[in-house]
Design a protein around this motif. Structure first.
Motif, short mmCIF file in Angstrom:
data_model
loop_
_atom_site.label_atom_id
_atom_site.label_comp_id
_atom_site.label_asym_id
_atom_site.label_seq_id
_atom_site.Cartn_x
_atom_site.Cartn_y
_atom_site.Cartn_z
N ASN A 1 41.13 3.02 46.59
CA ASN A 1 41.04 3.85 45.49
C ASN A 1 40.66 3.01 44.36
OD1 ASN A 1 41.68 6.16 46.93
ND2 ASN A 1 43.64 6.69 45.84
N ASN A 2 39.60 2.13 44.58
CA ASN A 2 39.09 1.23 43.35
C ASN A 2 37.83 2.01 42.82
OD1 ASN A 2 40.69 -1.23 44.07
ND2 ASN A 2 39.57 -1.45 45.77
N GLY A 3 37.74 3.07 42.77
CA GLY A 3 36.62 3.70 41.93
C GLY A 3 36.70 3.60 40.39
N ASN A 4 35.75 3.55 39.95
CA ASN A 4 35.75 3.59 38.39
C ASN A 4 34.37 4.37 38.08
OD1 ASN A 4 38.02 1.58 37.86
ND2 ASN A 4 36.67 0.21 38.87
N ARG A 5 34.51 5.35 37.19
CA ARG A 5 33.31 6.06 36.84
C ARG A 5 33.03 6.13 35.43
NH1 ARG A 5 32.54 11.85 39.75
NH2 ARG A 5 31.52 10.26 41.17
N ILE A 6 31.87 5.74 34.87
CA ILE A 6 31.64 6.05 33.33
C ILE A 6 30.79 6.96 33.27
CG2 ILE A 6 30.56 4.62 31.39
CD1 ILE A 6 31.48 2.14 32.99
N VAL A 7 31.10 7.78 32.08
CA VAL A 7 30.33 8.75 31.66
C VAL A 7 29.98 8.76 30.11
CG1 VAL A 7 30.05 11.53 31.60
CG2 VAL A 7 31.20 10.40 33.44
N GLN A 8 28.98 8.78 29.74
CA GLN A 8 28.57 8.92 28.33
C GLN A 8 27.87 10.20 27.71
OE1 GLN A 8 26.55 4.76 29.43
NE2 GLN A 8 26.64 4.72 27.19
N SER A 9 28.13 10.43 26.40
CA SER A 9 27.85 11.30 25.57
C SER A 9 27.74 10.66 24.26
CB SER A 9 28.59 12.47 25.66
OG SER A 9 29.80 12.27 25.19
N PRO A 10 26.74 11.33 23.10
CA PRO A 10 26.49 10.65 21.90
C PRO A 10 27.99 10.60 21.00
CG PRO A 10 24.93 12.52 22.56
CD PRO A 10 25.98 12.43 23.48
N GLY A 11 28.19 9.36 20.90
CA GLY A 11 29.47 9.15 20.18
C GLY A 11 30.76 8.81 21.10
N TYR A 12 30.48 9.13 22.38
CA TYR A 12 31.76 9.00 23.13
C TYR A 12 31.44 8.29 24.58
CZ TYR A 12 34.21 12.17 20.07
OH TYR A 12 34.64 12.98 19.14
N VAL A 13 32.45 7.61 25.26
CA VAL A 13 32.44 7.06 26.62
C VAL A 13 33.72 7.67 27.21
CG1 VAL A 13 32.17 5.07 27.95
CG2 VAL A 13 30.97 5.29 25.92
N THR A 14 33.57 8.06 28.38
CA THR A 14 34.71 8.58 29.33
C THR A 14 34.73 7.62 30.38
OG1 THR A 14 34.38 10.90 28.53
CG2 THR A 14 35.74 10.22 30.57
N PHE A 15 36.15 6.90 30.62
CA PHE A 15 36.28 6.16 31.90
C PHE A 15 37.28 6.97 32.67
CE2 PHE A 15 35.50 3.31 28.48
CZ PHE A 15 34.42 2.40 28.83
N VAL A 16 36.80 7.13 34.16
CA VAL A 16 37.66 7.64 34.97
C VAL A 16 38.09 6.85 36.01
CG1 VAL A 16 37.99 9.62 36.65
CG2 VAL A 16 36.82 9.95 34.58
#
Length: 339
Positions: A192-207
């Motif tokens: 379970n070493n998964g890391n996902r990065i999602v970007q949008s204007p003004g924000y970054v989300t780390f899962v």
């Protein structure tokens, strides 16, 4: 006439130098300069460096957190030491196979035979690396000494864990399927070493796949929340320094820390992360922990994340059907009644 001849000679010499340089190809980068310093990350439609994707930490799963004391300040294994790590990885692979119940697998295994190891979505054993430890600072690659107050906290907790009047609060947050905290969620482990990065204007989300953690990080310069509002993952704020995303996190609760157990730190801890994309498939990740109530000096962890958009970011269902903790506690209460 003599001045004209000198001018022609100088121009001819300049042309020769240009032709020679062209024939030799582009100039080599200065000594010590790497492709990490010359690579420029692609841009999002709103012009931020593009870090989006799935970046599992499996590639670093075989690197210990702390360095062997015999290595001193050297963080790269030599050939003999690397050969031993390769042999250790083979022994671990054989042990994985020996421990796996092929007659009653809990997950689909497919065709068995030929020394095949358990499925990759269970044990994530990557090719061994020459990096000696995840900790790169202090220079000896080891955790700094704990403060006297922190040593007392740890001793008190261990005493509670070993007592006959165990409470559910004596178990770690990981054992209770709650969280591994910010650091434990991103450090590489067995699975379970998964890391996902999602970007949008003004924000970054780390899962993070482990215990399915998620952080939404604003990039607009807003201040941290007041000290009265705290959480297991803390309060994160981000900014860009060139192509590097810097995330500073404060406002932790005092039940998280470093490693799988997720314990040890105080609520004064500050974590500074740096994300730098160094190629189309590699992201350099580092975090610096500064907690003067727990460790006598800050320390830094650094390792690479390899992009794999086919990595399965599945639900981490730890609570559902998990009767471990109720059974442990009911057994303890039954033991108490029998005395």
């Amino acid at each position: 006439m003599r001045q004209f001849s000198a001018t022609v000679s100088a121009a001819f010499a300049l042309v020769c130098l240009v032709l020679v340089a062209h024939a030799q190809g582009p100039a080599s980068p200065p000594a010590g300069r790497s492709s990490r310093q010359t690579y420029h990350a692609p841009r999002t439609p709103w012009s931020d460096p593009d870090l989006e994707g799935t970046w599992p930490g499996s590639v670093a799963s075989g690197i210990p957190l702390q360095r062997a004391e015999s290595l001193g300040t050297r963080n790269t294994l030599n050939d003999a030491e690397f050969a031993e790590r390769l042999a250790q990885a083979e022994r671990q692979k054989d042990q994985d196979v020996a421990d796996f119940d092929f007659d009653h697998p809990s997950i689909p295994f497919g065709q068995v035979g030929g020394g095949q190891s358990p499925p990759q979505h269970w044990f994530e054993r990557a090719a061994p690396q020459r990096q000696a430890s995840l900790i790169v600072d202090p220079p000896n690659g080891r955790l700094p000494a704990m403060t006297p107050a922190a040593q007392q906290r740890v001793a008190e907790r261990r005493a509670r864990e070993g007592s006959d009047s165990a409470s559910y609060t004596d178990f770690t947050l990981t054992e209770r399927c709650i969280t591994r905290g910010l650091i434990g969620s991103v450090l590489p482990g067995g699975y379970n070493n998964g890391n996902r990065i999602v970007q949008s204007p003004g924000y970054v989300t780390f899962v993070n796949k482990m215990i399915h953690e998620a952080r939404i990080v604003p990039l607009d310069g807003r201040p941290h929340r007041g000290p009265a509002i705290r959480s297991y993952l803390g309060d994160s704020r981000g900014r860009w320094e060139g192509d590097t995303l810097v995330v500073e996190t404060t406002n932790f609760l005092d039940r998280t820390g470093v490693g799988m157990s997720g314990t040890g730190a105080s609520d004064a801890m500050k974590v500074t992360e740096r994300f730098t994309r160094t190629s189309d498939t590699n992201l350099n990740y580092s975090l610096t922990v500064d907690d003067p109530m727990t460790w006598t000096m800050p320390f830094t962890i650094r390792f690479d994340l390899g992009r794999d958009d086919h990595y399965g970011m599945f639900e981490y269902a730890c609570h559902e059907g998990n009767y471990a903790l109720p059974n442990i506690m009911s057994g303890q209460r039954a033991q108490e009644r029998s005395h």
